[in-house]
Design a protein around this motif. Sequence first.
Motif, PDB file in Angstrom:
ATOM      1  N   HIS A  79      -0.101   7.770  -1.127  1.00 50.75           N
ATOM      2  CA  HIS A  79      -1.638   8.257  -1.907  1.00 50.75           C
ATOM      3  C   HIS A  79      -3.437   7.154  -1.664  1.00 50.75           C
ATOM      4  N   PHE A  80      -3.622   8.933  -1.104  1.00 48.74           N
ATOM      5  CA  PHE A  80      -4.758   8.316  -0.126  1.00 48.74           C
ATOM      6  C   PHE A  80      -5.713   7.271  -0.855  1.00 48.74           C
ATOM      7  N   PRO A  81      -6.176   7.075  -1.945  1.00 51.07           N
ATOM      8  CA  PRO A  81      -6.844   5.920  -2.526  1.00 51.07           C
ATOM      9  C   PRO A  81      -5.874   4.875  -2.088  1.00 51.07           C
ATOM     10  N   SER A  82      -5.091   4.562  -2.610  1.00 50.29           N
ATOM     11  CA  SER A  82      -4.420   2.936  -1.961  1.00 50.29           C
ATOM     12  C   SER A  82      -4.667   3.124  -0.864  1.00 50.29           C
ATOM     13  N   VAL A  83      -4.822   4.221   0.508  1.00 48.17           N
ATOM     14  CA  VAL A  83      -4.458   3.821   1.766  1.00 48.17           C
ATOM     15  C   VAL A  83      -6.194   3.277   2.361  1.00 48.17           C
ATOM     16  N   SER A  84      -7.233   3.759   1.702  1.00 42.47           N
ATOM     17  CA  SER A  84      -8.480   3.654   1.739  1.00 42.47           C
ATOM     18  C   SER A  84      -9.390   1.843   0.746  1.00 42.47           C
ATOM     19  N   ASP A  85      -8.637   1.428  -0.742  1.00 45.15           N
ATOM     20  CA  ASP A  85      -9.225   0.663  -1.011  1.00 45.15           C
ATOM     21  C   ASP A  85      -8.144  -0.258   0.267  1.00 45.15           C
ATOM     22  N   PHE A  86      -7.036  -0.581   0.909  1.00 47.15           N
ATOM     23  CA  PHE A  86      -7.023  -1.443   2.243  1.00 47.15           C
ATOM     24  C   PHE A  86      -7.776  -1.549   3.170  1.00 47.15           C
ATOM     25  N   VAL A  87      -8.322  -0.110   3.485  1.00 44.89           N
ATOM     26  CA  VAL A  87      -8.829  -0.149   4.794  1.00 44.89           C
ATOM     27  C   VAL A  87     -10.335  -0.753   4.605  1.00 44.89           C
TER      28      VAL A  87
ATOM     29  N   GLN B 162       6.698  13.599   2.093  1.00 45.71           N
ATOM     30  CA  GLN B 162       5.270  12.533   1.497  1.00 45.71           C
ATOM     31  C   GLN B 162       4.825  11.937   2.040  1.00 45.71           C
ATOM     32  N   VAL B 163       6.098  11.080   2.837  1.00 50.39           N
ATOM     33  CA  VAL B 163       5.871   9.512   3.519  1.00 50.39           C
ATOM     34  C   VAL B 163       5.714  10.715   5.248  1.00 50.39           C
ATOM     35  N   ASN B 164       6.156  11.178   5.807  1.00 52.08           N
ATOM     36  CA  ASN B 164       5.822  11.435   7.178  1.00 52.08           C
ATOM     37  C   ASN B 164       5.043  12.617   7.408  1.00 52.08           C
ATOM     38  N   VAL B 165       4.873  13.533   6.324  1.00 50.66           N
ATOM     39  CA  VAL B 165       3.566  14.036   6.209  1.00 50.66           C
ATOM     40  C   VAL B 165       2.201  13.553   5.832  1.00 50.66           C
ATOM     41  N   THR B 166       2.533  13.661   4.531  1.00 52.45           N
ATOM     42  CA  THR B 166       0.922  13.091   3.540  1.00 52.45           C
ATOM     43  C   THR B 166       0.373  11.566   3.584  1.00 52.45           C
ATOM     44  N   GLY B 167       1.548  11.228   3.925  1.00 53.62           N
ATOM     45  CA  GLY B 167       0.843   9.650   4.543  1.00 53.62           C
ATOM     46  C   GLY B 167       0.191   9.640   5.523  1.00 53.62           C
ATOM     47  N   VAL B 168       0.338  10.120   7.083  1.00 56.43           N
ATOM     48  CA  VAL B 168       1.010  10.389   8.313  1.00 56.43           C
ATOM     49  C   VAL B 168      -0.227  11.094   7.897  1.00 56.43           C
ATOM     50  N   ALA B 169      -1.235  12.382   7.745  1.00 59.62           N
ATOM     51  CA  ALA B 169      -2.473  12.377   7.324  1.00 59.62           C
ATOM     52  C   ALA B 169      -3.292  11.585   6.623  1.00 59.62           C
ATOM     53  N   ASN B 170      -3.034  10.898   5.865  1.00 58.25           N
ATOM     54  CA  ASN B 170      -3.877  10.054   5.091  1.00 58.25           C
ATOM     55  C   ASN B 170      -4.485   8.462   5.769  1.00 58.25           C
ATOM     56  N   LEU B 171      -3.573   8.601   6.554  1.00 52.03           N
ATOM     57  CA  LEU B 171      -4.028   7.270   7.639  1.00 52.03           C
ATOM     58  C   LEU B 171      -4.394   7.796   9.111  1.00 52.03           C
ATOM     59  N   THR B 172      -4.095   8.833   8.962  1.00 50.43           N
ATOM     60  CA  THR B 172      -5.185   9.327  10.085  1.00 50.43           C
ATOM     61  C   THR B 172      -6.370   9.773   9.619  1.00 50.43           C
ATOM     62  N   ASN B 173      -6.721  10.402   8.930  1.00 49.48           N
ATOM     63  CA  ASN B 173      -7.766  10.756   7.614  1.00 49.48           C
ATOM     64  C   ASN B 173      -8.566   9.423   7.898  1.00 49.48           C
ATOM     65  N   ALA B 174      -8.262   8.600   7.475  1.00 47.67           N
ATOM     66  CA  ALA B 174      -8.910   6.988   7.146  1.00 47.67           C
ATOM     67  C   ALA B 174      -9.181   7.048   8.166  1.00 47.67           C
ATOM     68  N   ALA B 175      -8.732   6.757   9.851  1.00 47.33           N
ATOM     69  CA  ALA B 175      -8.423   6.116  10.915  1.00 47.33           C
ATOM     70  C   ALA B 175     -10.200   6.877  11.415  1.00 47.33           C
TER      71      ALA B 175
ATOM     72  N   VAL C  43       0.649  -1.376  -0.279  1.00 46.10           N
ATOM     73  CA  VAL C  43      -0.116   0.081  -0.570  1.00 46.10           C
ATOM     74  C   VAL C  43       1.267   1.055   0.262  1.00 46.10           C
ATOM     75  N   ASP C  44       0.541   2.125  -0.549  1.00 48.00           N
ATOM     76  CA  ASP C  44       1.211   3.248  -1.536  1.00 48.00           C
ATOM     77  C   ASP C  44       0.293   4.110   0.110  1.00 48.00           C
ATOM     78  N   ILE C  45       0.952   4.740   1.429  1.00 44.00           N
ATOM     79  CA  ILE C  45       0.500   5.609   1.902  1.00 44.00           C
ATOM     80  C   ILE C  45       0.628   6.958   1.956  1.00 44.00           C
TER      81      ILE C  45
END
Length: 296
Positions: A45-53, A82-95, A41-43
């Motif tokens: 990229h929000f669609p990738s995170v969304s598909d995984f959850v 990208q990894v430490n900020v965007t990725g974290v935002a994507n994971l937190t939004n998914a949560a 999963v590419d954290i």
Amino acid sequence: MKVWLVGAEGQLGKSIIAHVNEHCAVYKASLHLVCSSKKDVDICHFPSVSDFVTEHSPDIIVNAAAFSDVESAENNLKRCQQVNVTGVANLTNAAKALAIPIIHISTDYVFDGNSSVPYIETDSTHALNVYGQSKCESEALVQQISDKYIILRTAWLVSSFGRNFAKTVMSLSKQHSQLSMISDQLGCPTFADDLATTICHIILAIEKGKSDWGIFHYCGDTAMSWYELTENILDEAVIQQKITSRPDVFAITSDEYSAEAIRPKYSVMNCQKIHDIWGIVTPEWKDSLKRLVQNL
């Protein structure tokens, strides 16, 4: 509880997996790991995170993924962000969308090192390098987005997995008769398997209904320099006969060491809060050191 472990290929991720496997009888009925690495999963990229959850429906997210190469981050700002900020935002939004908690791993490098006493969770942050700045931003995003979060600041992580200082010292000890190590930076070396145990402890407490969200410090119980850490690793390696000859170690200053990133001179953290609220006590440092060297 289904736990999505993000960053399963890193040293902390592998330590969490090893801990759960070692104590499978304890966790069998209450904890199921769903592991992912960047190939799954590419954290960023929000669609990738969304598909995984959507596929796995986790009950909690543990983010052990990070761009953690402090030196490389100085010249790779975009990727680090990208990894430490965007990725974290994507994971937190998914949560948040699933109304589930997130445990996010941060660092002592959010501090500038100007303190003379161990940092507490409410102290102001002021990172000196790109990596630390990205972690400050990620902490702020987690707090803005989620109302169910644990931010765990840790420090100087070492383990038998991945790339880390302890493995580098052991490798260098077999190639050189003399080593030079920085003696004017103080921090608290933390063993990844101890941090893994702490994370699992918190997960089980959350499963039972505990919800004391916020920022917590967890690191080793002994402050030292990179020079002192090197000496301790080598001494223990000799005792355990992991090395046949011990190189001489010389203390140098930060100014004498050519580095891209500026590091705090003092990043010792106070861990009283995590003890008071979650009942977590840091193991005796020398016991953890023995276990680390055994596994190297």
